[in-house]
Every structure is written in C-alpha cells, then in structure tokens.
Design an enzyme around this catalytic site. Structure first.
Site, PDB file in Angstrom:
ATOM      1  N   GLY A  76      -3.944   0.053   5.819  1.00  0.00           N
ATOM      2  CA  GLY A  76      -3.341   0.539   4.590  1.00  0.00           C
ATOM      3  C   GLY A  76      -3.694  -0.373   3.424  1.00  0.00           C
ATOM      4  CB  SER A  77      -2.059  -0.830   0.153  1.00  0.00           C
ATOM      5  OG  SER A  77      -2.242   0.506  -0.270  1.00  0.00           O
ATOM      6  CB  THR A  78      -2.386  -5.139   4.095  1.00  0.00           C
ATOM      7  OG1 THR A  78      -2.996  -4.410   5.167  1.00  0.00           O
ATOM      8  CG2 THR A  78      -0.880  -4.936   4.127  1.00  0.00           C
TER       9      THR A  78
END
Length: 674
Positions: free
Chosen positions: A411-413
């Site tokens: 994801g956005s990590t």
C-alpha cells in the site's frame, strides 16, 4: 603306441577329475555365497519370516518361527537399527561339507553408527540347498543361549530459548500427569469421579471412559492429560491414591511467553512416521519429540540433545556392552527479542488478524516479531481443552497462520521507497510542485478506462512533502513513470526487494512483480504508490524505514544473537546526506506538523517519522467486494531506538489504516519512554 595312448588317457582323466573336484568346490562356494547374500538381504529389509525359511531343520527345532521373528523384530526395533549393510570379512572355510562365511554388519542405531565383526554364517547342505545353521550369535556375535538384549537410555536436556535479557521463554521443566489407577478407581463412585475429573480439566467424560475401558490391567496407570504445575485446573484435583486419582510429575517442555510468543517460539511434539523417515540417520526413535513449528522447528538441530544410550547383553548378573554413547545436552539459543515489547505489541493487536516486526535501526536486532492471533505453546505440550477447541472452531483456526513471515502488498507505505528512489535519481526535486488537478488521472488514452485515483485534491500544486502528507497516488505514479522501469527496479533491488534474505527465520521472498519486471506502464505507475504486484514482509518494511534512523543504511537483520552476535551493514549508502534530511523532514511532517494527516501517530515528547498505507485486495479496479489491509510504519530518527511495521488485515469500513496507527503509536510511546 598303446603305451602312449594309455598315458595320454591317464593324464587326461587325472586332469578331468581334478577339474571336476575344483569345479564342484567352486560351485559349492558359489551356492553358499548366494545363500549368504539372500540371508543378509532379507535381514537388511527386516524380512525375518523369509530368513527363518532359510534355516536348517535342526535350527527350526531349536527356535520356533514366532520366537525367531519376535526376537529380531524386538531387538532391532529397540536399538533403532537402520541402514544395515553386510560385508564378507575374511576367508571362507569349507570343512566336511560345511561352509563358514565370516562377515561384518554395519548399521545406524540409537548409539550412532555401529560396526560389528566376528559374525560367522554356517551353511549346511540340506535338500540340495545350503541352509543356515542358526544360534544367538547371528543376532550379536557374542550372544549365547538365554542372553537378553537390553537398551538403556538417559534423556538429554533440550536447549532453552532465551530473550535478549536472558529471560527463559522455553525450557525443559516439570509437567504434572493427571491419571487413574484402575485398581482403586473402580472400587466406588466411578461415574462421579469421571464427572469430577472431566469438569476440572475441561475435557469430555467420554475421553476418560474410553481410556478406562481400553485398559486391561487394573494395576496399570492410565495417563489422561499433562498440565502445568501452576494450572488453575489442578486446584480442585488432589493426589488421592485411595480413590485411584493420581498426579505424577514428569519432565516436559514448558513455555513462558504465552500467546504473544506462540507463533515465534512454536512447540515440540511426538515425531511422526514421515518425520522419522526423513531424519532416519539422526538418531531419532518412534518415541522421540521433535520441533513442530516456530524456532523449535527451525533450530531443532541446535536445541535437540543426544540421549545417552547403551545396548548391552544381560547374562545372569553380567552386563556385556555392545555399544554406548554419552549424553549430550542441547544448546541454548538467545534471541534479540525484547519480551516486554513483544507482549505490548501483541496486547495492542488482540482481537485482530495481522503481524508486526520491530527492529533496532543501529544493530539490526529484531526486537519483536508478532503474529496475531496466536496460541500458547503449552497447549501443544499439555492438552487441548474443550474451551480451547471451541475457540479455535469459532475463529476458523486462524491462529494456525503465521503472518509475520508472509508477504503483503505494501500500500502507501511504498511511497517512502519511491521518494528515496526519485530523490536519488534526480527525478524528484523536493521543492518542485506538480500541477495535478482532480481526483483521477491517466497518462494517455492508451490506458482505456483505467485511471489512478487519489483520496484528497488539495486544490493546489503539490511538492514532495504535500504528496507524502496527502498520500497522493497520482504524484507517486508520475514519479515512477518518469523514473522508468529500469531505474525504478534498480532502486527497489538496492533495498533488497526480490532478493532472498539471509535471516534466522524462514521468510517469504519479496517481489517487485509476478515476473520481476515492470514492462507495462500501468503496472509501473501502480507500483509507485504501492499497489501493482509488489509484495513485502513486515520485517522488510521495518528495515526500509530504519534508514531514516541509521544514516541511510540498513543493517543485516538478526534474531538469534547467541550465534549471530556481530552487527553488519546489509545495504549501505541508500540515501545521500542531503536527501536523508529531506526525507526525515517529509516523513516526520505528516505526523508531527500542523495539518498532518497522520497526527494520530504522534508520540508526545518524541519526533517520529512514518507512513500509513491501505493495501486494496480486489480483483479489478471496479471490484467493490474486495478487502483492505492497514499498514503503519514508525521510526524515531533522533534516538534511533526502534523501527516498527504493523499490518492489520480486513480494515475496510473500519477506518482503513487508521485502525493500525494508534496501535503502533501506543507501542512507540511505551518503548521510547520506558
């Protein structure tokens, strides 16, 4: 002429007689060797019935077939004999029609490799075939009639598992066996006592009744279950010999970490036939215990000790040793794990499915590895109660999945890695603003209906700090496309993505994509903001962010510090000095600054950097039935004490990654202030 002819015939006759004698002798030896080969081949495959058929009639009168088979079966099973090989050892002797073949036997036993010489196979011609003249020396060379073969063992101590401070997490300790002595138990109140025991132990009455009915010897102790000495279930059960209820102590594996350590430490259990077969040369027997999961399984060879064993002949009062080994206790292993931190993380994750890993950015020591839900390892070395079984059924045995070594979509990590790669390749100017309008974007019409979406349109152009704070998918997709697949892939490989990780616990291998390439623009763009096909473990994510607290370097992760005691750099110089300052400012601002979107991740009194991420798990862009996993990674760039990554599964409709953020914040607050 007649004299010469006579002489020729005489010489020829003599030659023929000699030849026939030699030929007959050779044939006899050949048939005897064939009988030897047949006998030893049957022995090697434990075909004792066929061995018996090869005995002389006299030998069959000496020992019955049942006794013959029973003796070989019992003795060679008891000594755990396998890999039997035979070799003729000396000159064959033929005397008065009897052929003796000396041989030696080599085999693996519970005392290790054993080679026995001085065997003699005596073969007698009987019914046109060579038969074996048998006595006890064909079990062991120095055995005689009425000897008994005995095996004596002394159990080795299995190595303990310790945390970083020397606190014991697993060791050989004391268990209590609750059981029944039928002779007294059956005298009175049988049904009432069965009910009492069943209620106290939380097991079924049928379990007790079936064991009691299966017993044929009233003087034989019937074990029911093993429990820990401090188990509250023992509070209502006492040692009542006169009523046939007994509590006997025994040595057993004891675990002290509870559920927070179950998936990491694992447990031991009785060896299976398959495990015994695959470990045939390691000295296990069918009564051995072996690591079944977790570190107990991974470090089986280190933790397991070698029992002392003696194979001997009992002859009256004499004890004649055949082979023996001394006891060798297993070795302890010391982990880098902080028990209190492990417990804190697990308590934050109670009721959730997910995983978390924390590392020391400066040393690479893994401070915690948690999988939730988990189990108490003692359950598998004692017994499973009805309540526990019902709990497992209710949660569909989800604790059987080890999540901390699995790979997940980041994801956005992932945007942190894209930021690093973009800065290091000069594609990102942190002060440059990208003019992005609206909530959707596509590079051109070749993408068809596919568009990249973002959650927030700030209504202005965005720079790096804005893009990180608003978690702008479009910004990071454009960075990935500007980088191009080659530079982006090289950047990911610099961080170890797609590389097999050298680590003490088996981890799933990360991947850049299913085929290792980013040859499609949509896939390249999606990967830039953490969707696509990239997969990482929580350990990897904690290591990636640890660069913010370790001058742009990643240390080699270490778990078993008793064997891996030296800190080493795994990935060096990933972030230049100037870019490191930019990245720390960027990824602390989105937590600590005014207007931060992840303010719920802030730790009072400390500056922390990090990033959240919601990884969508769905079949297509239009799929509305998919689920989400919520990430949050946090690191303290100033004190450099900890980098932690946590993922919680199935957060869709519950706040997404904001389910995870406060859990990690609480852990950081605890650890940075303890």
């Amino acid at each position: 002429m007649k004299l010469k002819t006579y002489l020729k015939l005489t010489v020829l006759s003599t030659f023929l007689i000699a030849y026939m004698l030699i030929s007959t002798s050779c044939t006899g030896l050949s048939k005897a060797e064939q009988a030897y080969n047949n006998f030893t081949e049957k022995w090697a495959t434990a075909d004792y019935s066929s061995m018996y058929e090869m005995l002389t009639n006299e030998s069959k009168e000496y020992i019955s077939e049942d006794d013959f088979i029973s003796r070989y079966t019992n003795i060679f099973s008891a000594i755990n004999a396998n890999n039997l090989t035979f070799e003729i050892d000396g000159e064959k002797i033929k005397e008065d029609g009897i052929i003796t073949i000396p041989f030696k036997l080599t085999m693996n036993t519970l005392t290790g490799d054993l080679s026995l010489t001085d065997y003699k196979l005596t073969l007698v011609k009987e019914d046109k075939d060579y038969k074996i003249k048998w006595n006890e020396s064909l079990i062991f060379p120095n055995m005689v009639k009425d000897d008994k073969v005995r095996v004596s063992t002394t159990q080795a101590k299995r190595g303990s598992i310790l945390d970083r401070n020397g606190t014991v997490l697993a060791e050989d300790g004391t268990l209590v066996t609750v059981g029944i002595y039928p002779s007294n138990f059956n005298k009175s109140n049988v049904e009432a006592k069965i009910t009492e025991i069943a209620n106290a132990l939380d097991i079924s009455e049928d379990n007790i009744t079936s064991k009691l009915n299966a017993n044929t010897n009233p003087e034989h102790f019937i074990p029911l279950v093993d429990v820990l000495p401090n188990d509250s279930k023992l509070s209502t059960l006492k040692n009542r010999d006169e009523e046939g209820i007994l509590l006997n102590e025994k040595v057993g594996r004891v675990y002290y970490g509870g559920e927070s350590f179950g998936r990491l430490i694992g447990y031991i259990g009785s060896i299976t036939a398959e495990e015994l077969e695959s470990n045939i040369e390691k000295g296990y027997s069918d009564t051995s215990l072996i690591g079944k999961a977790g570190l107990e399984q991974v470090y089986e060879d280190t933790l397991r000790g070698n029992d002392a064993a003696e194979i001997y002949i009992e002859r009256g009062m004499d004890r004649i040793t055949i082979a023996s080994t001394e006891v060798k206790d297993g070795n302890d292993i010391k982990l880098s794990i902080d028990t209190d931190l492990q417990n804190k993380i697990y308590s934050e994750m109670t009721g959730e499915k997910g995983a978390a890993t924390a590392v020391d950015p400066k040393t690479g020591e893994v401070l915690a590895m948690v999988s939730a839900p988990s189990y108490d390892s003692n359950t598998f070395t004692t017994y499973i109660s009805k309540t526990q079984e019902a709990k497992w059924e209710e949660n569909d045995h989800t604790d059987e999945i080890n999540r901390f070594n699995k790979t997940y979509s980041p994801g956005s990590t992932m945007k942190f890695l894209t930021s690093v790669i973009g800065l290091e390749n000069g594609v990102i100017d942190p002060n440059e603003e990208k003019d992005i309008e609206g909530l959707t974007w596509q590079e051109d019409s070749s993408w068809g209906d596919y568009k990249i979406t973002r959650v927030i349109d700030p209504g202005k152009s965005v720079n790096l700090k804005d893009a990180a704070n608003y978690s702008d998918n479009i910004y990071y997709a454009q960075v990935a496309l500007e980088l191009g697949s080659e530079k982006f892939i090289n950047g990911l490989k610099n961080f170890g993505v797609g590389e097999e990780l050298t680590f003490e616990y088996p981890m799933e291998t990360t991947q850049i994509s299913n085929d290792g390439e980013l040859s499609r623009d949509i896939l390249l763009a999606d990967t830039g903001y953490g969707q696509g096909e990239i997969m990482v473990t929580p350990l990897h994510m904690a290591l990636f962010y640890s660069t913010l607290a370790n001058e742009g370097n990643i240390m080699q992760p270490r778990l078993v510090i008793s064997q891996n005691s030296e800190s080493k750099v795994w990935k060096e110089g990933l972030i230049s000095k100037d870019n490191l300052k930019t990245l720390v400012d960027t990824f602390t601002a989105l937590i600590n600054d005014s207007g931060a979107t992840l303010a719920d991740g802030a730790v009072p009194g400390h500056r922390v950097a990090g990033k959240s991420g919601s990884a969508e798990i769905k079949e297509s862009q239009d799929d509305t039935n998919g689920t989400e996993n919520g990430w949050f990674v946090s690191v303290d760039p100033d004190s450099s004490k900890i980098s932690i990554a946590m993922i919680i599964e199935d957060v869709k409709g519950r706040g997404g990654s904001h389910v995870t953020i406060p859990k990690v914040r609480n852990v950081m607050d605890y650890y940075l202030n303890k």
